[in-house]
Scaffold this active site. Structure first.
Site, PDB file in Angstrom:
ATOM      1  N   LYS A 105      -8.237 -56.898  33.073  1.00 31.03           N
ATOM      2  CA  LYS A 105      -9.372 -56.532  32.235  1.00 31.03           C
ATOM      3  C   LYS A 105     -10.013 -57.772  31.628  1.00 31.03           C
ATOM      4  CE  LYS A 105     -10.726 -53.063  31.482  1.00 31.03           C
ATOM      5  NZ  LYS A 105     -11.788 -52.357  32.253  1.00 31.03           N
TER       6      LYS A 105
ATOM      7  N   ASP B 111     -17.292 -48.385  31.921  1.00 30.89           N
ATOM      8  CA  ASP B 111     -17.205 -49.849  31.916  1.00 30.89           C
ATOM      9  C   ASP B 111     -18.572 -50.506  32.050  1.00 30.89           C
ATOM     10  OD1 ASP B 111     -14.552 -50.549  31.491  1.00 30.89           O
ATOM     11  OD2 ASP B 111     -13.986 -50.204  33.557  1.00 30.89           O
TER      12      ASP B 111
ATOM     13  N   GLU C 175     -15.797 -57.263  40.034  1.00 31.24           N
ATOM     14  CA  GLU C 175     -16.678 -56.148  40.373  1.00 31.24           C
ATOM     15  C   GLU C 175     -17.975 -56.557  41.069  1.00 31.24           C
ATOM     16  OE1 GLU C 175     -17.861 -57.332  36.149  1.00 31.24           O
ATOM     17  OE2 GLU C 175     -15.990 -57.119  37.288  1.00 31.24           O
TER      18      GLU C 175
ATOM     19  N   TYR D 297     -11.849 -58.432  36.070  1.00 30.94           N
ATOM     20  CA  TYR D 297     -12.977 -57.526  35.841  1.00 30.94           C
ATOM     21  C   TYR D 297     -13.633 -57.914  34.527  1.00 30.94           C
ATOM     22  CZ  TYR D 297     -11.119 -54.327  39.414  1.00 30.94           C
ATOM     23  OH  TYR D 297     -10.674 -53.763  40.588  1.00 30.94           O
TER      24      TYR D 297
ATOM     25  N   HIS E 147     -17.380 -56.901  33.745  1.00 28.24           N
ATOM     26  CA  HIS E 147     -18.371 -55.895  33.367  1.00 28.24           C
ATOM     27  C   HIS E 147     -19.248 -56.410  32.218  1.00 28.24           C
ATOM     28  CE1 HIS E 147     -16.545 -52.891  35.989  1.00 28.24           C
ATOM     29  NE2 HIS E 147     -15.371 -53.177  35.459  1.00 28.24           N
TER      30      HIS E 147
ATOM     31  N   ARG F  20      -1.428 -52.464  33.332  1.00 26.89           N
ATOM     32  CA  ARG F  20      -1.487 -53.199  34.593  1.00 26.89           C
ATOM     33  C   ARG F  20      -1.216 -54.686  34.349  1.00 26.89           C
ATOM     34  NH1 ARG F  20      -7.367 -51.206  36.445  1.00 26.89           N
ATOM     35  NH2 ARG F  20      -7.611 -51.294  34.166  1.00 26.89           N
TER      36      ARG F  20
END
Length: 366
Positions: A75, A270, A118, A94, A96, A15
């Site tokens: 990510k 995740d 998130e 993101y 996490h 991505r």
């Protein structure tokens, strides 16, 4: 503002942080967008597409980080990127954090502004920047689970939809949120018998209303889970606790009660995973076996369908990126409560309490 889009360097992550269409919306507002060469190739977008949208192509990831006020990624940064992040630089991706103390400490040290997709949260409790990837991962969980049920890859040898004269496979879905509903929808579409569990009766009533008759709901408890895993062919873990570690709903001792070749897919990996035996895997080496149970725990499942995922992600992140670019992070977060909830670490200080709780830190969070 100067916005940088680096190439994702996590294993098998195809991505990219933004489509050319998203870049165009920024450049027409007179923002400068830098993108690393070939960053979009994996998603089907090429340097020429970004140049036509007004982006400036840079040759290296180092140049992108050094040139930008804000980094837009998919990510979390990995170790090679830690030293590239500058103090006061906005990193929007993101994260996490609750699943990685090393990452958290690195971002504290960086003195950057870490805004996590998130945890951006609307007034109704929905997580708008997590929803599209949860939709993708939920649907993919069945696609992958069905594949790994095949005998050549150590599964039970069960066709989820069955055939005339042979009962369909049984799918157990833990969690009736976005992931769980999408997983149940896909499994039902294949003709499998689906049981979806949750502790939220409102969600279970919703599922009961909208799903076909071969999708049944059941209240989630350890007793009920232990009973259902004995007969399930495919188990999907789709439980999310916003910004925190996922609860361990299936413990190691439960594996011995599953039939050999049962497949378990942990979409919550995740956030640390909702199976005790979960360990993050990659698309390159996606599965492992413990007690004859096949574990699929890929930490970036949507990365396997990068075109769909990148377009879906840009659709929801772009309005927030524009707010941050137009107003700066402080004003943007002051004027937009959902975006303010995305603030996780600000200039060396954790500002999201679930992170400190995840690591049992005593640091006061403001």
């Amino acid at each position: 503002m100067k916005i940088g889009i680096p190439k994702e360097i996590k294993n098998n992550e195809n991505r990219v942080g933004m489509t050319p269409a998203g870049v165009f919306e920024l450049t027409k507002r007179n923002h400068i967008v830098y993108i690393q060469t070939s960053a979009g190739f994996g998603s089907g977008f090429f340097d020429e597409d970004y140049q036509e949208a007004g982006a400036i192509i840079l040759n290296s990831i180092e140049e992108v980080y050094a040139s930008s006020d804000m980094i837009v990624k998919v990510k979390e940064p990995i170790q090679e990127e830690y030293q590239l992040i500058k103090p006061n630089q906005i990193v929007f991706t993101y994260f996490h954090f609750a699943s990685s103390e090393i990452l958290t400490k690195a971002m504290i040290k960086s003195d950057a502004i870490c805004i996590a997709y998130e945890t951006v949260e609307e007034a109704d409790g929905s997580l708008p920047l997590l929803i599209p990837m949860s939709e993708v991962a939920g649907r993919m969980s069945i696609q992958q689970g069905a594949k790994y049920l095949e005998k050549p890859i150590k599964g039970r040898g069960v066709l989820l939809g069955g055939v005339p004269g042979v009962p369909p496979g049984k799918v157990l879905v833990l969690g009736a949120g976005i992931v769980g509903i999408q997983a149940a929808k896909m499994a039902a579409g294949l003709g499998a018998h689906v049981t979806i569990m949750d502790i939220n009766m409102k969600q279970l009533r919703y599922v009961n209303d909208v799903m076909p008759n071969h999708v049944v709901t059941e209240f989630s408890s350890e007793y009920n889970i232990r009973k259902r895993i004995e007969e399930s062919d495919l188990i999907i873990g789709g439980v999310l606790i916003k910004g925190a570690k996922a609860p361990k709903l299936i413990t190691k001792d439960m594996l011995k009660n599953m039939r050999p070749g049962t497949v378990i897919v942990d979409v919550a990996v995740d956030q640390g995973g909702c199976f005790e035996t979960t360990k993050a895997t990659t698309h390159e080496d996606p599965t492992y076996i413990i007690d004859d149970v096949v574990h699929y725990c890929v930490a970036n499942m949507p990365g396997a369908v990068p075109y769909t995922s990148t377009v879906a992600l840009t659709n929801v992140t772009l309005p927030y990126v524009i707010k941050l670019a137009n107003d700066g992070w402080e004003k943007a977060c002051e004027n937009n409560v959902p975006l303010s909830k995305g603030l996780n670490i600000v200039k060396g200080k954790v500002v999201y309490k679930e992170i400190t709780e995840a690591f049992n830190w005593e640091t006061e969070v403001t």
